[in-house]
Scaffold this motif. Structure first.
Motif, PDB file in Angstrom:
ATOM      1  N   UNK A 382      30.856  48.461 -60.791  1.00 58.42           N
ATOM      2  CA  UNK A 382      32.003  49.230 -61.270  1.00 58.42           C
ATOM      3  C   UNK A 382      33.030  49.404 -60.150  1.00 58.42           C
ATOM      4  N   UNK A 383      34.286  49.199 -60.518  1.00 56.15           N
ATOM      5  CA  UNK A 383      35.404  49.511 -59.629  1.00 56.15           C
ATOM      6  C   UNK A 383      36.349  50.467 -60.364  1.00 56.15           C
ATOM      7  N   UNK A 384      37.314  51.042 -59.616  1.00 51.73           N
ATOM      8  CA  UNK A 384      38.154  52.088 -60.207  1.00 51.73           C
ATOM      9  C   UNK A 384      39.613  51.869 -59.840  1.00 51.73           C
ATOM     10  N   UNK A 385      40.423  52.370 -60.715  1.00 51.64           N
ATOM     11  CA  UNK A 385      41.857  52.486 -60.444  1.00 51.64           C
ATOM     12  C   UNK A 385      42.224  53.958 -60.610  1.00 51.64           C
ATOM     13  N   UNK A 386      42.766  54.564 -59.552  1.00 52.49           N
ATOM     14  CA  UNK A 386      43.175  55.972 -59.575  1.00 52.49           C
ATOM     15  C   UNK A 386      44.699  56.013 -59.571  1.00 52.49           C
ATOM     16  N   UNK A 387      45.264  56.714 -60.556  1.00 50.18           N
ATOM     17  CA  UNK A 387      46.717  56.800 -60.674  1.00 50.18           C
ATOM     18  C   UNK A 387      47.159  58.261 -60.654  1.00 50.18           C
ATOM     19  N   UNK A 388      48.323  58.480 -60.039  1.00 40.85           N
ATOM     20  CA  UNK A 388      49.019  59.768 -60.119  1.00 40.85           C
ATOM     21  C   UNK A 388      50.275  59.488 -60.927  1.00 40.85           C
ATOM     22  N   UNK A 389      50.319  60.038 -62.113  1.00 35.78           N
ATOM     23  CA  UNK A 389      51.464  59.841 -62.998  1.00 35.78           C
ATOM     24  C   UNK A 389      52.250  61.143 -63.123  1.00 35.78           C
ATOM     25  N   UNK A 390      53.418  61.001 -63.632  1.00 36.57           N
ATOM     26  CA  UNK A 390      54.193  62.191 -63.984  1.00 36.57           C
ATOM     27  C   UNK A 390      53.443  62.948 -65.079  1.00 36.57           C
ATOM     28  N   UNK A 392      54.296  63.917 -67.893  1.00 38.88           N
ATOM     29  CA  UNK A 392      54.459  63.326 -69.216  1.00 38.88           C
ATOM     30  C   UNK A 392      53.715  62.005 -69.349  1.00 38.88           C
ATOM     31  N   UNK A 393      53.394  61.426 -68.192  1.00 36.34           N
ATOM     32  CA  UNK A 393      52.678  60.158 -68.192  1.00 36.34           C
ATOM     33  C   UNK A 393      53.569  58.946 -68.283  1.00 36.34           C
ATOM     34  N   UNK A 394      54.891  59.184 -68.307  1.00 35.81           N
ATOM     35  CA  UNK A 394      55.815  58.057 -68.455  1.00 35.81           C
ATOM     36  C   UNK A 394      56.064  57.319 -67.157  1.00 35.81           C
ATOM     37  N   UNK A 395      55.778  57.962 -66.035  1.00 35.33           N
ATOM     38  CA  UNK A 395      56.081  57.332 -64.742  1.00 35.33           C
ATOM     39  C   UNK A 395      54.844  57.379 -63.850  1.00 35.33           C
ATOM     40  N   UNK A 448      46.387  63.113 -63.355  1.00 39.97           N
ATOM     41  CA  UNK A 448      45.445  62.231 -62.628  1.00 39.97           C
ATOM     42  C   UNK A 448      44.699  61.379 -63.661  1.00 39.97           C
ATOM     43  N   UNK A 449      44.727  60.067 -63.447  1.00 40.72           N
ATOM     44  CA  UNK A 449      44.044  59.132 -64.361  1.00 40.72           C
ATOM     45  C   UNK A 449      43.059  58.287 -63.559  1.00 40.72           C
TER      46      UNK A 449
END
Length: 458
Positions: A382-390, A392-395, A448-449
């Protein structure tokens, strides 16, 4: 008888004696000289069965009258083989006719007389000779192929017998040929130091390693050699491992959890010396260094196929074969094979975010923490992708990929910004994701995604 009569008879006796002396004189002044066998070393060991006789004359003349006889010596009475007369000849040789080929081992007499035209007949000259028989062939004691493990080799052989000379006078010729190079490496004539029923000869030299040789022995009576007896031998000072061998490739990715692993039969380096492959070992591991072995099985040297039916889905396996000879010398296959089965894929379970909780306030040095429940395909990495979005999730403001390699590093080393343990708890510092902290506004909410990937499109 008066004195006058006595003187008369004395004078007659003197004349008679003088006359007798005159008649005998040519035989003493004309003779056959240097009668011999042409090209022969010893009349007691004549090699040719059609010998040529040569001679000379004590007095030169153009023509002679010759009487020649060749007799075979017999116990009861000699028999005449040739009797010839030459009336006018200057020859000084006689060739035995091919129809009178002589017999090896038999004894003969050659007799010649010559008449000089002025001096009369010579005395008969006689030559006794024997046609040689070669010695009986000597034979090696051991008629089987022999392996020597040092530079000192020795051979035992039976002594020879000869009809013309004593056994103690027989010599022997030993020759050794390198079979691979077709080269004569030893050629020696020797006389045994002892005369036992078993004769020995020793050779010390730098023999070719793993060389194959042929030795031959012949008896020699001074003029003729016996038939040769031969013996093949090898020099093998050390035991070498089996020769290199290959795996037969299989598909890297299988649609089944069973496979036949196959390889080319290995050959022992000393096969020509009787060396053999004793057995094989099948090694299957889940790492290329074979530290984590799942199969290590000994199988017969007759087998070159192994049925591997314990394959787990999505597990990468490495396999190799080890050939072992009877002295436990080993050789690994030239290749390391690898395979993996893909009988279908189950997506990994979603990551469970532990920190931050909903609308929790984080500082840049705080951590995002989550738990990875696992994957039904337990060998998926397993690998992961960690995202910090706005909010609203649009950016997307920041993104970071955590590969299996990075996780392994975090597991084995202490990293300030990332940690990972065997309970599948992953922690990554916010600063490890956001390289430009200025992009985040004080007091603003962000989303956080965490996405999980299994490497098989799941």
């Amino acid at each position: 008888m008066n004195l006058k009569t006595a003187k008369y008879y004395i004078s007659l006796i003197i004349i008679f004696l003088a006359a007798g002396f005159t008649v005998a004189w040519p035989q003493d002044n004309f003779a056959i000289i240097r009668l011999r066998l042409d090209g022969e070393q010893d009349s007691g060991q004549c090699v040719s069965t059609l010998p040529t006789f040569i001679w000379g004359y004590s007095t030169t003349s153009v023509n002679y009258r010759l009487k020649i006889k060749l007799l075979a010596r017999r116990a009861e009475q000699d028999s005449v083989l040739i009797s010839e007369t030459f009336k006018q000849t200057s020859r000084k040789y006689f060739d035995t006719p091919s129809k009178n080929k002589l017999v090896p081992g038999h004894k003969y007499i050659f007799i010649i007389e010559a008449r000089h035209p002025n001096l009369g007949w010579s005395k008969a000259d006689t030559l006794f000779f024997t046609i040689n028989t070669p010695p009986d062939g000597s034979r090696f004691f051991n008629q089987q192929e022999t392996i020597f493990t040092s530079d000192s080799v020795d051979f035992r052989f039976h002594p020879s017998r000869d009809q013309q000379i004593q056994r103690t006078k027989i010599s022997y010729r030993l020759k050794v040929r390198n079979n691979a190079q077709n080269a004569l490496v030893v050629d020696t004539l020797f006389h045994p130091a002892s005369q036992n029923d078993t004769l020995k000869v020793y050779l010390i030299r730098k023999w070719q390693e793993n060389g194959q040789f042929t030795a031959s022995i012949q008896a020699f009576d001074g003029v003729s050699y016996s038939k040769a007896d031969s013996l093949r031998f090898y020099v093998n000072r050390r035991n070498d491992p089996p020769l290199s061998f290959n795996l037969i490739p299989v598909e890297d990715t299988l649609a089944t959890t069973k496979v036949e692993l196959e390889w080319k039969a290995a050959r022992d380096a000393e096969a020509e010396f009787g060396g053999r492959i004793e057995n094989y070992y099948v090694e299957i591991a889940i790492d290329s260094a074979f530290h984590r072995t799942v199969i290590n099985k000994k199988i017969s040297a007759k087998d070159t196929i192994y049925n591997f039916d314990e394959i787990e889905n999505h597990q990468l396996y490495f396999w190799k074969i080890i050939a072992v000879d009877e002295y436990n010398a080993r050789r690994e296959s030239d290749q390391i094979g690898k395979l993996i089965a893909n009988t279908g894929n189950h997506p990994p379970q979603a990551a469970s975010l532990l920190t931050p909780s909903n609308e929790e306030i984080l500082k840049p040095q705080d951590y995002i923490i989550w738990h990875q429940p696992g994957d039904e395909d337990k060998h998926d990495q397993i690998s992961f992708e960690v995202k910090i979005n706005s909010y609203s999730g649009s950016e997307s403001l920041a993104s970071f990929d955590i590969t299996q390699k990075i996780l392994e590093k975090a597991l084995n080393e202490k990293l300030d910004w990332l940690s990972y343990n065997y309970q599948n708890i992953i922690k990554i510092q916010l600063l490890g994701i956001i390289k430009e902290p200025g992009r985040l506004q004080e007091g603003a909410y962000y989303r956080v995604v965490v996405k999980s990937f299994d490497g098989w499109s799941g």
